[in-house]
Design a protein around this motif. Sequence first.
Motif, short mmCIF file in Angstrom:
data_model
loop_
_atom_site.label_atom_id
_atom_site.label_comp_id
_atom_site.label_asym_id
_atom_site.label_seq_id
_atom_site.Cartn_x
_atom_site.Cartn_y
_atom_site.Cartn_z
N ASP A 102 50.13 49.95 124.86
CA ASP A 102 50.44 50.84 125.98
C ASP A 102 51.93 50.89 126.30
N VAL A 103 52.72 49.98 125.72
CA VAL A 103 54.16 49.95 125.99
C VAL A 103 54.78 51.31 125.64
N GLN A 104 54.28 51.94 124.59
CA GLN A 104 54.85 53.24 124.21
C GLN A 104 54.62 54.30 125.29
N HIS A 105 53.56 54.17 126.08
CA HIS A 105 53.31 55.11 127.17
C HIS A 105 54.12 54.74 128.41
N THR A 106 54.41 53.45 128.56
CA THR A 106 55.16 52.94 129.70
C THR A 106 56.63 53.32 129.61
N CYS A 107 57.17 53.30 128.40
CA CYS A 107 58.61 53.55 128.23
C CYS A 107 58.83 54.34 126.93
N ASN A 108 58.27 55.56 126.91
CA ASN A 108 58.33 56.37 125.68
C ASN A 108 59.74 56.86 125.34
N TYR A 126 61.14 52.64 117.63
CA TYR A 126 61.87 52.55 118.89
C TYR A 126 63.20 53.32 118.80
N VAL A 127 63.79 53.57 119.95
CA VAL A 127 65.08 54.25 120.03
C VAL A 127 66.12 53.21 120.44
N HIS A 128 67.14 53.07 119.60
CA HIS A 128 68.22 52.12 119.88
C HIS A 128 69.54 52.79 119.57
N ASP A 129 70.44 52.77 120.53
CA ASP A 129 71.75 53.44 120.38
C ASP A 129 71.58 54.90 119.97
N GLY A 130 70.57 55.56 120.55
CA GLY A 130 70.34 56.99 120.31
C GLY A 130 69.68 57.34 119.00
N ALA A 184 78.36 43.04 114.27
CA ALA A 184 78.54 42.77 115.71
C ALA A 184 77.31 42.05 116.26
N ASP A 185 77.52 41.29 117.33
CA ASP A 185 76.39 40.68 118.01
C ASP A 185 75.51 41.79 118.58
N PRO A 186 74.19 41.63 118.54
CA PRO A 186 73.27 42.70 118.97
C PRO A 186 73.11 42.79 120.48
N GLU A 187 74.24 42.91 121.19
CA GLU A 187 74.18 42.97 122.64
C GLU A 187 73.45 44.21 123.15
N SER A 188 73.58 45.34 122.45
CA SER A 188 72.88 46.55 122.90
C SER A 188 71.38 46.41 122.67
N LEU A 189 70.98 45.64 121.68
CA LEU A 189 69.56 45.39 121.45
C LEU A 189 69.01 44.47 122.55
N VAL A 249 66.00 44.04 127.81
CA VAL A 249 66.08 43.88 129.27
C VAL A 249 65.50 45.13 129.94
N ASP A 250 65.90 46.31 129.46
CA ASP A 250 65.41 47.56 130.03
C ASP A 250 63.90 47.72 129.82
N LEU A 251 63.41 47.34 128.63
CA LEU A 251 61.97 47.40 128.35
C LEU A 251 61.19 46.48 129.29
N THR A 252 61.73 45.30 129.53
CA THR A 252 61.08 44.35 130.44
C THR A 252 60.94 44.97 131.83
N LYS A 253 61.98 45.62 132.30
CA LYS A 253 61.94 46.28 133.61
C LYS A 253 60.92 47.43 133.61
N ASP A 254 60.88 48.19 132.52
CA ASP A 254 59.92 49.30 132.42
C ASP A 254 58.48 48.79 132.42
N ILE A 255 58.23 47.71 131.68
CA ILE A 255 56.89 47.13 131.64
C ILE A 255 56.51 46.65 133.04
N ASP A 256 57.44 45.99 133.71
CA ASP A 256 57.18 45.51 135.07
C ASP A 256 56.81 46.67 136.00
N ALA A 257 57.51 47.77 135.91
CA ALA A 257 57.24 48.93 136.77
C ALA A 257 55.84 49.49 136.51
N HIS A 258 55.30 49.26 135.32
CA HIS A 258 53.99 49.77 134.94
C HIS A 258 52.87 48.84 135.41
N LEU A 259 53.17 47.57 135.61
CA LEU A 259 52.14 46.60 136.00
C LEU A 259 51.82 46.71 137.48
N PRO A 260 50.58 46.37 137.87
CA PRO A 260 50.24 46.37 139.29
C PRO A 260 51.15 45.40 140.05
#
Length: 158
Positions: free
Chosen positions: A34-40, A64-68, A134-139, A144-155
């Motif tokens: 369901d993560v794909q529906h939470t943060c498509n 997934y979409v990373h750096d566009g 380069a270190d994968p800081e954008s990954l 971090v953003d996915l974690t926040k999106d998943i949280d917003a989807h949870l009760p």
Amino acid sequence: MAQAALKSKLEADVEIQASPQQFYHMLVSYKLRDVQHTCNDKIQGVDLQQGEWGKVGTIISWSYVHDGETKVATDVIEAIDPDKNLITFRVIEGDVLKEHKSFSLSLQASPKGRGSGSIVHVTLEYEKLHDGVADPESLLQLLVDLTKDIDAHLPQPN
């Protein structure tokens, strides 16, 4: 000595409203699809390739979409610890391995000090193919953003 510098780790803590168990359960259950529906805008597909949701050794493919750019990864669940609300994935195929010899990520949800909610500790461990990577800081930021999106989807707790 230069070889050791190619191995590294990035970490971040993300404050969420969900309980540690809620967040962990989302990651180890069939609900992971369901993560794909939470943060498509970030995850375009999650497919079970082999095994069972929430079991060590299970293989999951991600689009997934990373750096566009649309990218892919195939991960194996390497570790699960329900007592610590921890899951570890190791990338076995995909775009990230174009620049890394090895790449794994762990997510661990722990209770926040007071009140409700959790802190999710995100850890990336990787070995670069060469010093020019380069270190994968954008990954890390994507996770971090996915974690926040998943949280917003949870009760949310009352």
